[in-house]
Design a protein around this motif. Structure first.
Motif, mmCIF file in Angstrom:
data_model
loop_
_atom_site.group_PDB
_atom_site.id
_atom_site.type_symbol
_atom_site.label_atom_id
_atom_site.label_comp_id
_atom_site.label_asym_id
_atom_site.label_seq_id
_atom_site.Cartn_x
_atom_site.Cartn_y
_atom_site.Cartn_z
ATOM 1 N N PRO A 1 19.370 34.279 74.546
ATOM 2 C CA PRO A 1 18.749 33.157 73.829
ATOM 3 C C PRO A 1 17.235 33.266 73.698
ATOM 4 C CG PRO A 1 19.284 32.504 76.053
ATOM 5 C CD PRO A 1 19.861 33.881 75.871
ATOM 6 N N VAL A 2 16.590 34.082 74.519
ATOM 7 C CA VAL A 2 15.136 34.256 74.465
ATOM 8 C C VAL A 2 14.818 35.727 74.264
ATOM 9 C CG1 VAL A 2 12.955 34.047 75.712
ATOM 10 C CG2 VAL A 2 14.663 32.238 75.885
ATOM 11 N N TRP A 3 14.065 36.021 73.231
ATOM 12 C CA TRP A 3 13.630 37.385 72.935
ATOM 13 C C TRP A 3 12.131 37.509 73.195
ATOM 14 C CZ3 TRP A 3 16.039 38.923 67.520
ATOM 15 C CH2 TRP A 3 17.425 38.732 67.555
ATOM 16 N N ALA A 4 11.718 38.685 73.634
ATOM 17 C CA ALA A 4 10.282 38.966 73.771
ATOM 18 C C ALA A 4 9.772 39.486 72.437
ATOM 19 C CB ALA A 4 10.031 39.986 74.876
ATOM 20 N N ALA A 5 8.835 38.773 71.853
ATOM 21 C CA ALA A 5 8.363 39.066 70.499
ATOM 22 C C ALA A 5 7.566 40.365 70.440
ATOM 23 C CB ALA A 5 7.489 37.922 69.999
ATOM 24 N N PRO A 6 7.519 40.982 69.258
ATOM 25 C CA PRO A 6 6.636 42.141 69.075
ATOM 26 C C PRO A 6 5.189 41.689 68.966
ATOM 27 C CG PRO A 6 7.709 41.597 67.011
ATOM 28 C CD PRO A 6 8.288 40.666 68.037
ATOM 29 N N MET A 7 4.317 42.312 69.761
ATOM 30 C CA MET A 7 2.886 41.988 69.733
ATOM 31 C C MET A 7 2.117 43.293 69.609
ATOM 32 S SD MET A 7 2.765 39.030 72.689
ATOM 33 C CE MET A 7 3.864 39.916 73.823
ATOM 34 N N ALA A 8 1.651 43.588 68.398
ATOM 35 C CA ALA A 8 0.967 44.849 68.133
ATOM 36 C C ALA A 8 -0.385 44.878 68.832
ATOM 37 C CB ALA A 8 0.791 45.054 66.630
ATOM 38 N N GLY A 9 -0.886 46.086 69.016
ATOM 39 C CA GLY A 9 -2.188 46.239 69.640
ATOM 40 C C GLY A 9 -2.133 46.429 71.139
ATOM 41 N N GLY A 10 -0.913 46.514 71.713
ATOM 42 C CA GLY A 10 -0.826 46.800 73.131
ATOM 43 C C GLY A 10 0.073 45.919 73.960
ATOM 44 N N PRO A 11 0.096 44.579 73.763
ATOM 45 C CA PRO A 11 0.874 43.731 74.676
ATOM 46 C C PRO A 11 2.351 44.084 74.782
ATOM 47 C CG PRO A 11 -0.680 42.382 73.456
ATOM 48 C CD PRO A 11 -0.751 43.770 72.852
ATOM 49 N N LEU B 1 9.484 46.605 70.652
ATOM 50 C CA LEU B 1 8.298 47.448 70.606
ATOM 51 C C LEU B 1 7.618 47.186 69.271
ATOM 52 C CD1 LEU B 1 9.731 50.789 72.017
ATOM 53 C CD2 LEU B 1 8.191 49.204 73.191
ATOM 54 N N ALA B 2 6.307 47.057 69.294
ATOM 55 C CA ALA B 2 5.550 46.789 68.074
ATOM 56 C C ALA B 2 5.178 48.104 67.421
ATOM 57 C CB ALA B 2 4.300 45.967 68.406
ATOM 58 N N GLY B 3 5.783 48.377 66.271
ATOM 59 C CA GLY B 3 5.545 49.647 65.602
ATOM 60 C C GLY B 3 4.356 49.650 64.671
ATOM 61 N N GLY B 4 3.803 48.462 64.367
ATOM 62 C CA GLY B 4 2.643 48.406 63.494
ATOM 63 C C GLY B 4 1.443 49.078 64.112
#
Length: 380
Positions: A9-19, A37-40
């Motif tokens: 029910p809870v996803w960890a969002a993509p956060m570009a730039g390192g987080p 994983l943030a691919g941007g």
């Protein structure tokens, strides 16, 4: 795969730039939840390595705990570059168009406003002629990697790819999602073939996923936006609620009102597993100490796209930045890097949602459990 995704029910969002680090993704998926994983702005070779490492890390964590449970899903979020964004009229993307000429003029004027900043920081700014609006951010190579590496979930931010992109990923067994901010964007994403939609409300930290970068960001509250989008796309498309969700009560409310899951980013920024920079962590600590005195606001000053971050001097001084991503992101890179070296929280981007003061410095697994407490125990 969809059933497996929506069991979390809870996803960890993509956060570009390192987080959105390898360690954070591994930790969250070892808990059985979905993480990104943030691919941007991430080189394709590094993104492939990150995905393999996160998958291995989740498996190792489960083995060390003696657990036989299946790990959660690791998704990859990709920025849609301007050449691949079907939401931008073709005539606006033509190199010799009036729109491109006006954009270059606006960039030149904005660069002039940054020269004093650059002098003080002792850095050189790129010339406008060196800024590339058609930078593809390894777009084709990342799509190739998604197919070759059998990534189970790809989501898109910053625009809407062509239907052929969705068709190709579906044929490879990959589920696809699109971040949307309006009912019209949602309808277009479903027409193009999206399997799910991330519904991003106005309280979200980081970049707003406006499909047309020239558009103004909407202010419809998240729960109302969920209802509007559900009405236009029908009952069968899973909606993932995102933006300002910081506690289990908010999670429960979003699920009650029709979200299949929620996506949280700011809540994980202070976890030790997140790849949040020291300067960003310093600002987050200050935000927690100030609580209700902390203000976030939307700005284009750092990247040329609307994004929400902790308000600082740079944002206040440069309110008139034009809509020009990725050029402004390229232009301000030396300034942001210099500010990070100085731990200068007044001069670098500090992406965070409106609930930033409530972000806690504790392990990601604890944050995840806190966010699902109501769902498990019903005691909040």
């Amino acid at each position: 795969m969809m059933t497996r995704l929506l069991s979390s029910p809870v996803w960890a969002a993509p956060m570009a730039g390192g987080p959105s680090s390898v360690e954070l993704a591994a930790t969250i998926t070892a808990e059985g939840a979905t993480a990104f994983l943030a691919g941007g702005m991430r080189p394709v070779g590094q993104l492939i390595e990150d995905y393999r490492a996160a998958s291995a890390g989740a498996g190792s964590a489960l083995a060390a705990a003696g657990s036989t449970q299946e790990p959660g899903v690791i998704g990859v979020n990709l920025f849609v570059p301007e050449p691949a964004n079907t939401a931008i009229p073709t005539e606006r993307k033509a190199p010799d168009s009036e729109a491109r000429r006006a954009r270059a003029e606006a960039l030149s004027a904005y660069r002039e406003t940054l020269l004093e900043e650059a002098h003080a920081a002792e850095v050189e700014l790129p010339e406008v002629s060196d800024l590339n609006p058609d930078d593809t951010d390894d777009w084709d190579e990342k799509l190739d990697a998604a197919v070759a590496e059998s990534w189970p979930l790809i989501t898109f931010t910053f625009g809407l790819p062509a239907p052929q992109v969705f068709d190709r990923l579906r044929a490879a067994g990959t589920l696809t999602g699109v971040t949307v901010t309006t009912p019209a964007e949602a309808q277009a994403a479903v027409r193009h073939g999206a399997d799910l939609l991330t519904v991003q409300g106005p309280n979200a930290g980081g970049h707003r996923s406006l499909h047309d970068p020239q558009a103004d960001p909407g202010q419809t509250p998240l729960l109302d936006l969920l209802a509007e989008i559900r009405f236009v796309v029908g009952p069968d498309i899973p909606l993932i609620a995102a933006g300002g969700i910081m506690n289990s009560g908010q999670v429960a409310e979003a699920l009650k009102l029709g979200a299949a899951a929620v996506q949280c980013g700011t809540a994980f920024l202070r976890t030790p597993e997140a790849g949040t920079t020291p300067t960003h962590r310093l600002a987050l600590e200050q935000a927690a100490a100030r609580m209700n005195l902390t203000r976030t606001s939307l700005t284009r000053a750092y990247s040329g796209r609307w994004a929400r971050g902790i308000e600082n001097r740079f944002q206040r001084d440069h309110k008139d930045a034009p809509a020009a991503y990725p050029e402004i992101n390229q232009l301000t890179a030396p300034l942001r890097a210099a500010a990070q070296r100085r731990d200068d929280v007044e001069s670098t981007s500090l992406w965070a949602g409106v609930g930033v003061a409530k972000a806690e410095a504790k392990p990601a697994a604890e944050v995840l459990r806190d966010l699902t407490e109501t769902l498990i125990f019903g005691n909040k």
